[in-house]
Design an enzyme around this catalytic site. Structure first.
Site, PDB file in Angstrom:
ATOM      1  N   ASP A  33     -10.880  11.043   1.990  1.00 18.94           N
ATOM      2  CA  ASP A  33     -10.101   9.932   2.554  1.00 18.94           C
ATOM      3  C   ASP A  33     -10.718   9.499   3.879  1.00 18.94           C
ATOM      4  O   ASP A  33     -11.116  10.331   4.697  1.00 18.94           O
ATOM      5  CB  ASP A  33      -8.646  10.394   2.764  1.00 18.94           C
ATOM      6  N   GLU A  82      -7.115  -0.429   0.086  1.00 20.84           N
ATOM      7  CA  GLU A  82      -6.250  -1.175   0.998  1.00 20.84           C
ATOM      8  C   GLU A  82      -5.107  -1.640   0.102  1.00 20.84           C
ATOM      9  O   GLU A  82      -5.339  -2.231  -0.960  1.00 20.84           O
ATOM     10  CB  GLU A  82      -7.009  -2.361   1.596  1.00 20.84           C
ATOM     11  N   THR A 123      -2.335  -1.482 -10.318  1.00 21.09           N
ATOM     12  CA  THR A 123      -1.027  -2.056 -10.023  1.00 21.09           C
ATOM     13  C   THR A 123      -0.607  -3.097 -11.056  1.00 21.09           C
ATOM     14  O   THR A 123      -1.467  -3.755 -11.664  1.00 21.09           O
ATOM     15  CB  THR A 123      -1.081  -2.708  -8.617  1.00 21.09           C
ATOM     16  N   GLU A 125       0.556  -5.798 -10.167  1.00 21.38           N
ATOM     17  CA  GLU A 125       0.338  -7.102  -9.520  1.00 21.38           C
ATOM     18  C   GLU A 125      -0.850  -7.854 -10.106  1.00 21.38           C
ATOM     19  O   GLU A 125      -0.971  -9.062  -9.907  1.00 21.38           O
ATOM     20  CB  GLU A 125       0.141  -6.939  -8.010  1.00 21.38           C
ATOM     21  N   ASN A 180       6.160   1.686  -6.049  1.00 24.59           N
ATOM     22  CA  ASN A 180       6.613   3.063  -5.839  1.00 24.59           C
ATOM     23  C   ASN A 180       7.522   3.143  -4.614  1.00 24.59           C
ATOM     24  O   ASN A 180       7.383   2.356  -3.676  1.00 24.59           O
ATOM     25  CB  ASN A 180       5.409   3.978  -5.566  1.00 24.59           C
ATOM     26  N   TYR A 207      12.088 -11.781   3.180  1.00 23.42           N
ATOM     27  CA  TYR A 207      11.230 -12.948   2.977  1.00 23.42           C
ATOM     28  C   TYR A 207      11.933 -13.984   2.091  1.00 23.42           C
ATOM     29  O   TYR A 207      12.505 -13.632   1.040  1.00 23.42           O
ATOM     30  CB  TYR A 207       9.924 -12.557   2.268  1.00 23.42           C
ATOM     31  N   ASN A 250      15.425  -8.183  -4.032  1.00 23.16           N
ATOM     32  CA  ASN A 250      15.189  -7.541  -2.730  1.00 23.16           C
ATOM     33  C   ASN A 250      16.440  -7.492  -1.856  1.00 23.16           C
ATOM     34  O   ASN A 250      16.706  -6.493  -1.188  1.00 23.16           O
ATOM     35  CB  ASN A 250      14.098  -8.302  -1.965  1.00 23.16           C
ATOM     36  N   ASP A 273       8.767 -16.960   4.386  1.00 25.60           N
ATOM     37  CA  ASP A 273       8.349 -16.334   3.133  1.00 25.60           C
ATOM     38  C   ASP A 273       6.870 -15.945   3.182  1.00 25.60           C
ATOM     39  O   ASP A 273       6.086 -16.515   3.951  1.00 25.60           O
ATOM     40  CB  ASP A 273       8.592 -17.306   1.962  1.00 25.60           C
ATOM     41  N   PRO A 275       3.219 -16.217   1.828  1.00 27.15           N
ATOM     42  CA  PRO A 275       2.513 -17.257   1.059  1.00 27.15           C
ATOM     43  C   PRO A 275       2.160 -16.741  -0.331  1.00 27.15           C
ATOM     44  O   PRO A 275       1.712 -15.606  -0.486  1.00 27.15           O
ATOM     45  CB  PRO A 275       1.231 -17.496   1.878  1.00 27.15           C
TER      46      PRO A 275
HETATM   47  P1  NAD Z   1      -1.701   3.763   1.042  1.00 19.30           P
HETATM   48  O1  NAD Z   1      -2.089   2.511   1.750  1.00 19.30           O
HETATM   49  O2  NAD Z   1      -0.477   4.493   1.448  1.00 19.30           O
HETATM   50  O3  NAD Z   1      -2.918   4.813   1.093  1.00 19.30           O
HETATM   51  C1  NAD Z   1      -4.238   4.448   0.881  1.00 19.30           C
HETATM   52  C2  NAD Z   1      -5.118   5.625   1.263  1.00 19.30           C
HETATM   53  O4  NAD Z   1      -6.486   5.265   1.001  1.00 19.30           O
HETATM   54  C3  NAD Z   1      -5.042   5.995   2.748  1.00 19.30           C
HETATM   55  O5  NAD Z   1      -4.956   7.385   2.901  1.00 19.30           O
HETATM   56  C4  NAD Z   1      -6.355   5.463   3.315  1.00 19.30           C
HETATM   57  O6  NAD Z   1      -6.815   6.191   4.439  1.00 19.30           O
HETATM   58  C5  NAD Z   1      -7.276   5.617   2.124  1.00 19.30           C
HETATM   59  N1  NAD Z   1      -8.419   4.703   2.188  1.00 19.30           N
HETATM   60  C6  NAD Z   1      -8.394   3.366   2.420  1.00 19.30           C
HETATM   61  N2  NAD Z   1      -9.622   2.871   2.440  1.00 19.30           N
HETATM   62  C7  NAD Z   1     -10.478   3.909   2.180  1.00 19.30           C
HETATM   63  C8  NAD Z   1     -11.876   4.028   2.059  1.00 19.30           C
HETATM   64  N3  NAD Z   1     -12.678   2.971   2.219  1.00 19.30           N
HETATM   65  N4  NAD Z   1     -12.403   5.233   1.766  1.00 19.30           N
HETATM   66  C9  NAD Z   1     -11.598   6.325   1.611  1.00 19.30           C
HETATM   67  N5  NAD Z   1     -10.272   6.276   1.742  1.00 19.30           N
HETATM   68  C10 NAD Z   1      -9.700   5.082   2.017  1.00 19.30           C
HETATM   69  O7  NAD Z   1      -1.640   3.362  -0.495  1.00 19.30           O
HETATM   70  P2  NAD Z   1      -0.635   3.830  -1.634  1.00 19.30           P
HETATM   71  O8  NAD Z   1       0.586   3.016  -1.561  1.00 19.30           O
HETATM   72  O9  NAD Z   1      -0.545   5.300  -1.635  1.00 19.30           O
HETATM   73  O10 NAD Z   1      -1.454   3.341  -2.922  1.00 19.30           O
HETATM   74  C11 NAD Z   1      -2.401   4.191  -3.542  1.00 19.30           C
HETATM   75  C12 NAD Z   1      -3.008   3.475  -4.718  1.00 19.30           C
HETATM   76  O11 NAD Z   1      -1.988   3.075  -5.628  1.00 19.30           O
HETATM   77  C13 NAD Z   1      -3.750   2.186  -4.357  1.00 19.30           C
HETATM   78  O12 NAD Z   1      -4.890   2.089  -5.166  1.00 19.30           O
HETATM   79  C14 NAD Z   1      -2.749   1.082  -4.690  1.00 19.30           C
HETATM   80  O13 NAD Z   1      -3.412  -0.113  -5.026  1.00 19.30           O
HETATM   81  C15 NAD Z   1      -2.054   1.686  -5.884  1.00 19.30           C
HETATM   82  N6  NAD Z   1      -0.679   1.235  -6.113  1.00 19.30           N
HETATM   83  C16 NAD Z   1       0.266   1.382  -5.146  1.00 19.30           C
HETATM   84  C17 NAD Z   1       1.577   1.014  -5.409  1.00 19.30           C
HETATM   85  C18 NAD Z   1       2.673   1.180  -4.397  1.00 19.30           C
HETATM   86  O14 NAD Z   1       3.802   0.785  -4.670  1.00 19.30           O
HETATM   87  N7  NAD Z   1       2.427   1.770  -3.237  1.00 19.30           N
HETATM   88  C19 NAD Z   1       1.912   0.496  -6.661  1.00 19.30           C
HETATM   89  C20 NAD Z   1       0.898   0.304  -7.611  1.00 19.30           C
HETATM   90  C21 NAD Z   1      -0.385   0.722  -7.337  1.00 19.30           C
HETATM   91  O1  DAU Z   2       3.799  -3.879  -7.648  1.00 19.06           O
HETATM   92  C1  DAU Z   2       3.004  -2.853  -7.143  1.00 19.06           C
HETATM   93  C2  DAU Z   2       2.641  -3.157  -5.699  1.00 19.06           C
HETATM   94  O2  DAU Z   2       3.815  -2.937  -4.929  1.00 19.06           O
HETATM   95  C3  DAU Z   2       1.479  -2.327  -5.169  1.00 19.06           C
HETATM   96  O3  DAU Z   2       0.324  -2.640  -5.885  1.00 19.06           O
HETATM   97  C4  DAU Z   2       1.249  -2.582  -3.683  1.00 19.06           C
HETATM   98  O4  DAU Z   2       0.265  -1.700  -3.191  1.00 19.06           O
HETATM   99  C5  DAU Z   2       2.554  -2.333  -2.949  1.00 19.06           C
HETATM  100  O5  DAU Z   2       2.384  -2.671  -1.595  1.00 19.06           O
HETATM  101  C6  DAU Z   2       3.681  -3.169  -3.551  1.00 19.06           C
HETATM  102  O6  DAU Z   2       3.494  -4.587  -3.316  1.00 19.06           O
HETATM  103  P1  DAU Z   2       4.705  -5.555  -2.927  1.00 19.06           P
HETATM  104  O7  DAU Z   2       4.166  -6.719  -2.229  1.00 19.06           O
HETATM  105  O8  DAU Z   2       5.583  -5.779  -4.091  1.00 19.06           O
HETATM  106  O9  DAU Z   2       5.504  -4.553  -1.936  1.00 19.06           O
HETATM  107  P2  DAU Z   2       6.193  -4.783  -0.510  1.00 19.06           P
HETATM  108  O10 DAU Z   2       6.929  -3.527  -0.185  1.00 19.06           O
HETATM  109  O11 DAU Z   2       5.266  -5.334   0.485  1.00 19.06           O
HETATM  110  O12 DAU Z   2       7.265  -5.911  -0.858  1.00 19.06           O
HETATM  111  C7  DAU Z   2       8.275  -5.696  -1.829  1.00 19.06           C
HETATM  112  C8  DAU Z   2       9.112  -6.969  -1.904  1.00 19.06           C
HETATM  113  O13 DAU Z   2       9.834  -7.116  -0.685  1.00 19.06           O
HETATM  114  C9  DAU Z   2       8.297  -8.244  -2.042  1.00 19.06           C
HETATM  115  O14 DAU Z   2       9.017  -9.183  -2.810  1.00 19.06           O
HETATM  116  C10 DAU Z   2       8.169  -8.755  -0.615  1.00 19.06           C
HETATM  117  C11 DAU Z   2       9.492  -8.336  -0.002  1.00 19.06           C
HETATM  118  N1  DAU Z   2       9.467  -8.026   1.444  1.00 19.06           N
HETATM  119  C12 DAU Z   2       8.525  -7.160   1.898  1.00 19.06           C
HETATM  120  C13 DAU Z   2       8.456  -6.836   3.227  1.00 19.06           C
HETATM  121  C14 DAU Z   2       7.392  -5.901   3.753  1.00 19.06           C
HETATM  122  C15 DAU Z   2      10.431  -8.569   2.288  1.00 19.06           C
HETATM  123  O15 DAU Z   2      11.312  -9.348   1.846  1.00 19.06           O
HETATM  124  N2  DAU Z   2      10.363  -8.237   3.603  1.00 19.06           N
HETATM  125  C16 DAU Z   2       9.418  -7.419   4.120  1.00 19.06           C
HETATM  126  O16 DAU Z   2       9.424  -7.186   5.367  1.00 19.06           O
END
Ligand code: NAD
Ligand code: DAU
Length: 337
Positions: A33, A82, A123, A125, A180, A207, A250, A273, A275
């Site tokens: 990481d 990211e 994801t 998305e 998640n 948003y 939400n 909102d 974009p």
């Molecule tokens: P996070 O942002 O919490 O963690 C990302 C991790 O990757 C961090 O520890 C960061 O230091 C590391 N990282 C970033 N750039 C790096 C690089 N260049 N080299 C090595 N390490 C690096 O992300 P998360 O929410 O745990 O998501 C993990 C994975 O799951 C991602 O691929 C994301 O697209 C996917 N995902 C997340 C969600 C969600 O709801 N969080 C949902 C669907 C898919």
């Molecule tokens: O669907 C899977 C994805 O879920 C992952 O791939 C991404 O890594 C993860 O970040 C997440 O993306 P979202 O954009 O759906 O998650 P976020 O928590 O940013 O936003 C969830 C919803 O809430 C979305 O409709 C935007 C809204 N929101 C988010 C934030 C941060 C708000 O209304 N206010 C906020 O401040």
């Protein structure tokens, strides 16, 4: 077996390392990481001295560092990315670099080192947005239609992973999961941001009209799904993973959090909102259910309550995060916090 986890210091990666060490205690886990703003070794402090766990700080875009860590690896589970949509709107380039180029570096090295299995975390998305009216859901056959720089970069990485399988025969699997929630989630994402803001006496930014819908998946259910796909999934295949059977906008999520924390709706604040905001995600997880016997075990209301409790009981963890670079980001995204 030697398992390389990329991005293991992030939210899902750290939950997965805990899960894997518990369920596969004979394996050796290497966490690679970069420790970006989202990486936090505090998430893993309880297992830091486990002889089956080691940490290597490095960047997945750095070919030499990746080559070194790939030596002798049997299984790669690739989380590093990211991950935040709003940050990708501020600056897409780091998303392309890490999510696309970094994935390519890993794939190349996995191929050279004869890795037996490469599992890629993606994801829902990548499929774009559903309208509120439709009953249609995302499944493995849904065409890709990413609409944010984040989802476009994840779509690019998915295509590369499949291309390495088709072209070079690299044994891969992919999971595309929904949103998640659970412990150790960086408080830029809706649920931990809302909980921690309210505990601090701040409002929850909503948003647009607040009627956007996500499919919420508890991180432990996600970890179990990944484990099953790695163990029993078909090489070359993709599995979508989702958590909820009921669609909750939400604004209702925010109200649930307020009620769990004993606060009223004056803690809601409608803000500008996002974009290109995707209206709805909804996932049809029939394939993983019928082929591998997976289903989500974490009921949303019950586990949302446990999640709120976790953030209440772990203030040091998130207060530390919220005091650093986070402030600059928060002001850029929301104005004065
Ligand atoms: P996070 O942002 O919490 O963690 C990302 C991790 O990757 C961090 O520890 C960061 O230091 C590391 N990282 C970033 N750039 C790096 C690089 N260049 N080299 C090595 N390490 C690096 O992300 P998360 O929410 O745990 O998501 C993990 C994975 O799951 C991602 O691929 C994301 O697209 C996917 N995902 C997340 C969600 C969600 O709801 N969080 C949902 C669907 C898919
Ligand atoms: O669907 C899977 C994805 O879920 C992952 O791939 C991404 O890594 C993860 O970040 C997440 O993306 P979202 O954009 O759906 O998650 P976020 O928590 O940013 O936003 C969830 C919803 O809430 C979305 O409709 C935007 C809204 N929101 C988010 C934030 C941060 C708000 O209304 N206010 C906020 O401040």
């Amino acid at each position: 077996m030697k398992v390389l986890i990329t991005g293991g210091a992030g939210f899902i990666g750290s939950n997965f390392i805990h899960y894997w060490l518990e369920n596969h205690p004979e394996d050796d886990v290497v966490n690679f990481d970069k420790l970006t703003y989202a990486g936090n070794l505090e998430n893993l402090k309880d297992i830091a001295t486990n002889p089956h766990y080691s940490f290597v700080q490095g960047d997945i875009c750095d070919t030499e560092a990746v080559e070194k860590v790939m030596n002798g690896v049997d299984l790669v589970v690739h989380f590093a990315a990211e991950s935040h949509v709003d940050r990708s709107i501020h600056d897409p380039s780091v998303f392309v670099k890490t999510n696309v180029e970094g994935t390519n570096v890993l794939l190349n090295s996995a191929l050279k080192n004869n890795v037996k299995h490469f599992h890629h975390i993606s994801t829902d998305e990548v499929f774009g947005a559903l309208s509120l009216e439709t009953e249609e859901k995302f499944n493995e056959k849904t065409p890709y239609n990413p609409r944010s720089p984040y989802s476009a970069s994840k779509a690019g990485s998915d295509h590369l992973v499949r291309a390495y399988h088709t072209t070079y025969g690299l044994p891969i699997t992919i999971t595309n999961c929904s949103n998640n929630y659970g412990p150790y989630q960086f408080p830029e994402k809706l649920i931990p941001l809302a909980i921690t803001n309210v505990i601090e006496g701040k409002k929850i930014p909503i948003y647009g009209d607040g009627l956007y819908v996500r499919d919420w998946l508890h991180v432990e259910d996600h970890c179990r799904a990944i484990d099953l796909v790695i163990g029993k999934g078909k090489v070359g295949e993709t599995y979508v993973v989702g958590g909820m059977t009921e669609l909750v906008p939400n604004i209702e999520i925010a109200k649930k959090i307020l009620s769990l924390l004993g606060k009223d709706e004056t803690f809601l604040e409608y803000v500008k909102d996002r974009p290109g905001h995707d209206r709805k995600y909804d996932v049809d997880w029939t394939k993983i259910k019928t082929e591998l016997g997976w289903k989500p075990l974490h009921n949303f209301d019950e586990w949302m309550e446990k999640t709120v409790e976790w953030y209440k009981n772990n203030e040091d963890w998130w207060k530390h995060i919220k005091s650093g670079e986070y402030q600059t980001y928060y002001e850029k995204q929301y104005g004065q916090g």
